[in-house]
Each structure stands twice: as structure tokens, then as C-alpha cells.
Design a protein around this motif. Structure first.
Motif, PDB file in Angstrom:
ATOM      1  N   SER A   1      29.079  32.883  43.070  1.00 44.17           N
ATOM      2  CA  SER A   1      28.425  31.422  43.352  1.00 44.17           C
ATOM      3  C   SER A   1      30.054  31.161  44.848  1.00 44.17           C
ATOM      4  N   ARG A   2      29.389  29.308  45.999  1.00 45.76           N
ATOM      5  CA  ARG A   2      30.075  29.835  46.915  1.00 45.76           C
ATOM      6  C   ARG A   2      30.694  29.529  46.956  1.00 45.76           C
ATOM      7  N   SER A   3      31.894  28.446  46.072  1.00 40.46           N
ATOM      8  CA  SER A   3      33.033  28.399  45.683  1.00 40.46           C
ATOM      9  C   SER A   3      33.708  29.040  44.993  1.00 40.46           C
ATOM     10  N   GLY A   4      32.815  30.192  44.352  1.00 37.90           N
ATOM     11  CA  GLY A   4      33.855  30.861  43.692  1.00 37.90           C
ATOM     12  C   GLY A   4      34.266  30.285  41.747  1.00 37.90           C
ATOM     13  N   GLY A   5      32.790  29.454  41.521  1.00 33.67           N
ATOM     14  CA  GLY A   5      33.132  28.722  40.068  1.00 33.67           C
ATOM     15  C   GLY A   5      32.263  29.220  39.843  1.00 33.67           C
ATOM     16  N   GLY A   6      30.600  29.944  39.794  1.00 35.49           N
ATOM     17  CA  GLY A   6      30.568  31.031  39.521  1.00 35.49           C
ATOM     18  C   GLY A   6      30.184  31.796  39.319  1.00 35.49           C
ATOM     19  N   THR A   7      29.959  32.867  37.700  1.00 33.96           N
ATOM     20  CA  THR A   7      29.640  34.355  38.014  1.00 33.96           C
ATOM     21  C   THR A   7      28.695  34.837  37.214  1.00 33.96           C
ATOM     22  N   TYR A   8      28.089  35.841  37.411  1.00 33.16           N
ATOM     23  CA  TYR A   8      27.134  36.536  36.881  1.00 33.16           C
ATOM     24  C   TYR A   8      27.353  37.888  37.070  1.00 33.16           C
ATOM     25  N   TYR A   9      27.452  38.521  35.561  1.00 31.53           N
ATOM     26  CA  TYR A   9      26.903  40.433  35.493  1.00 31.53           C
ATOM     27  C   TYR A   9      25.846  40.536  35.205  1.00 31.53           C
ATOM     28  N   THR A  10      25.831  42.307  35.550  1.00 28.76           N
ATOM     29  CA  THR A  10      24.967  43.249  34.558  1.00 28.76           C
ATOM     30  C   THR A  10      25.327  43.289  33.209  1.00 28.76           C
ATOM     31  N   ASP A  11      24.816  43.479  32.229  1.00 29.79           N
ATOM     32  CA  ASP A  11      25.372  43.445  31.105  1.00 29.79           C
ATOM     33  C   ASP A  11      26.396  45.301  31.280  1.00 29.79           C
ATOM     34  N   SER A  12      26.003  45.814  32.075  1.00 28.92           N
ATOM     35  CA  SER A  12      26.740  47.347  32.244  1.00 28.92           C
ATOM     36  C   SER A  12      27.965  47.354  32.724  1.00 28.92           C
ATOM     37  N   VAL A  13      27.995  46.287  33.141  1.00 26.98           N
ATOM     38  CA  VAL A  13      29.619  46.319  34.092  1.00 26.98           C
ATOM     39  C   VAL A  13      30.507  45.546  33.311  1.00 26.98           C
ATOM     40  N   LYS A  14      29.746  44.444  32.572  1.00 28.51           N
ATOM     41  CA  LYS A  14      30.637  42.769  32.064  1.00 28.51           C
ATOM     42  C   LYS A  14      31.949  43.344  30.679  1.00 28.51           C
ATOM     43  N   GLY A  15      32.955  42.906  31.489  1.00 21.97           N
ATOM     44  CA  GLY A  15      34.245  43.057  30.721  1.00 21.97           C
ATOM     45  C   GLY A  15      34.539  44.861  31.589  1.00 21.97           C
ATOM     46  N   ARG A  16      34.298  45.287  32.104  1.00 20.31           N
ATOM     47  CA  ARG A  16      34.858  46.031  32.845  1.00 20.31           C
ATOM     48  C   ARG A  16      34.872  45.825  34.428  1.00 20.31           C
ATOM     49  N   PHE A  17      34.206  45.368  35.157  1.00 17.25           N
ATOM     50  CA  PHE A  17      34.039  44.700  36.961  1.00 17.25           C
ATOM     51  C   PHE A  17      34.810  43.018  36.891  1.00 17.25           C
ATOM     52  N   THR A  18      35.078  42.936  37.804  1.00 11.04           N
ATOM     53  CA  THR A  18      35.137  41.104  37.742  1.00 11.04           C
ATOM     54  C   THR A  18      34.943  41.393  39.454  1.00 11.04           C
ATOM     55  N   ILE A  19      34.760  40.357  39.779  1.00 10.59           N
ATOM     56  CA  ILE A  19      34.145  39.848  41.248  1.00 10.59           C
ATOM     57  C   ILE A  19      34.840  38.429  41.460  1.00 10.59           C
ATOM     58  N   SER A  20      35.162  38.066  42.781  1.00 13.26           N
ATOM     59  CA  SER A  20      36.141  36.888  43.297  1.00 13.26           C
ATOM     60  C   SER A  20      35.986  37.100  44.887  1.00 13.26           C
ATOM     61  N   ARG A  21      36.170  35.842  45.410  1.00 14.06           N
ATOM     62  CA  ARG A  21      35.857  36.028  47.072  1.00 14.06           C
ATOM     63  C   ARG A  21      37.057  35.217  47.199  1.00 14.06           C
ATOM     64  N   ASP A  22      37.569  35.321  48.650  1.00 18.48           N
ATOM     65  CA  ASP A  22      38.436  34.258  49.386  1.00 18.48           C
ATOM     66  C   ASP A  22      37.931  33.921  50.107  1.00 18.48           C
ATOM     67  N   ASN A  23      37.772  32.175  49.816  1.00 18.98           N
ATOM     68  CA  ASN A  23      37.187  31.636  50.864  1.00 18.98           C
ATOM     69  C   ASN A  23      38.227  31.601  52.221  1.00 18.98           C
ATOM     70  N   ALA A  24      39.010  31.770  52.789  1.00 13.68           N
ATOM     71  CA  ALA A  24      39.737  31.332  53.098  1.00 13.68           C
ATOM     72  C   ALA A  24      39.821  32.151  54.430  1.00 13.68           C
ATOM     73  N   LYS A  25      40.426  33.978  53.584  1.00 15.83           N
ATOM     74  CA  LYS A  25      39.933  35.260  54.151  1.00 15.83           C
ATOM     75  C   LYS A  25      38.682  36.124  54.341  1.00 15.83           C
ATOM     76  N   ASN A  26      37.610  34.879  54.221  1.00 13.66           N
ATOM     77  CA  ASN A  26      36.699  35.470  54.252  1.00 13.66           C
ATOM     78  C   ASN A  26      35.926  37.137  53.689  1.00 13.66           C
ATOM     79  N   THR A  27      36.216  37.030  52.116  1.00 25.73           N
ATOM     80  CA  THR A  27      36.783  38.338  51.801  1.00 25.73           C
ATOM     81  C   THR A  27      36.037  38.190  50.901  1.00 25.73           C
ATOM     82  N   MET A  28      35.231  39.623  50.283  1.00 23.94           N
ATOM     83  CA  MET A  28      34.998  39.345  48.971  1.00 23.94           C
ATOM     84  C   MET A  28      35.534  40.369  47.811  1.00 23.94           C
ATOM     85  N   TYR A  29      35.616  40.414  46.796  1.00 21.62           N
ATOM     86  CA  TYR A  29      36.250  41.673  45.727  1.00 21.62           C
ATOM     87  C   TYR A  29      34.910  41.961  44.819  1.00 21.62           C
TER      88      TYR A  29
END
Length: 124
Positions: free
Chosen positions: A52-80
Motif C-alpha cells: 500500500s501507499r504507506s507500506g502498512g498493507g501487503t499482499y502476496y501470491t501464495d507461491s511466494v508467501k513466507g519467502r518473499f518480502t515486499i517493502s518500500r521507502d517513500n523517502a527514497k522513492n524506492t520499492m524492494y
């Protein structure tokens, strides 16, 4: 307009980790939900994860749950996308995308801007 540039892809062995980055420029990054999609050879593009915009909400497809992590740094305009315990079936071109839609969305047609993609290849 939002310009998105992915980086961090590469060739790794199964079980290894990679971190993808998506750098944004243009309009206010924090105004968009962002996500990752991937497309393997001969297959349709599929949703991987979104945040989500604030980074407070995330959602994953089942095949990557527990292995992948999405995050963002709005101050750096970057997502990971931190990808751990990579499997052969994770091999694909990974795309980051930005959506002006409200809330979190997993449908690719709701994303307004796309990067060029970065190749991730997992070998045995």
C-alpha cells in the motif's frame, strides 16, 4: 507520469537470495500503491506482491508467501522485493508497477505505470 526502473536481478542457485529494487521518479511515489509482477518464458504475466501507499498493507501470491518480502521507502522513492529460498520456478522477468487505484490491487490492468523488467534466473 511515473518512471520505474528495476535492478538487482541475476543468476543464482536454488536456495539463494536476491533483492530487487524499483526506483521511481516523476510524480509523488507515495501517491501510488506499488507491486511486483513476473513473467516466465511461455507463460502469462502473474502477480507476485503488492504494498500500500504507506507500506502498512501487503499482499502476496501464495507461491511466494513466507519467502518473499515486499517493502518500500517513500523517502527514497524506492520499492524492494527481498526474495529468499529461491526456487527454479521463480525464474522470470520481474516487473515493478505503480497503481493509482484505491487500496491494494493484484490485477495488472489496474496498474498505470510499469518498469522495463529485470531478469531473475534460478539454476539447480
Amino acid at each position: 507520469q511515473v518512471q520505474l526502473v528495476e535492478s538487482g536481478g541475476g543468476l543464482v542457485q536454488a536456495g539463494a537470495s536476491l533483492r530487487l529494487s524499483c526506483a521511481a521518479s516523476g510524480r509523488t511515489f507515495s501517491s501510488y500503491a506499488v507491486g511486483w509482477f513476473r513473467q516466465a518464458p511461455g507463460k502469462e504475466r502473474e502477480f507476485v506482491a503488492t504494498i500500500s501507499r504507506s507500506g502498512g498493507g501487503t499482499y502476496y501470491t501464495d507461491s511466494v508467501k513466507g519467502r518473499f518480502t515486499i517493502s518500500r521507502d517513500n523517502a527514497k522513492n524506492t520499492m524492494y522485493l527481498q526474495m529468499n529460498s529461491l526456487k527454479l520456478e521463480d525464474t522470470a522477468v520481474y516487473y515493478c508497477a505503480a497503481s493509482a487505484a484505491q487500496g491494494i490491487t493484484i490485477r495488472d490492468y489496474t496498474y498505470d505505470y510499469w518498469g522495463q523488467g529485470t531478469q531473475v534466473t534460478v539454476s539447480s
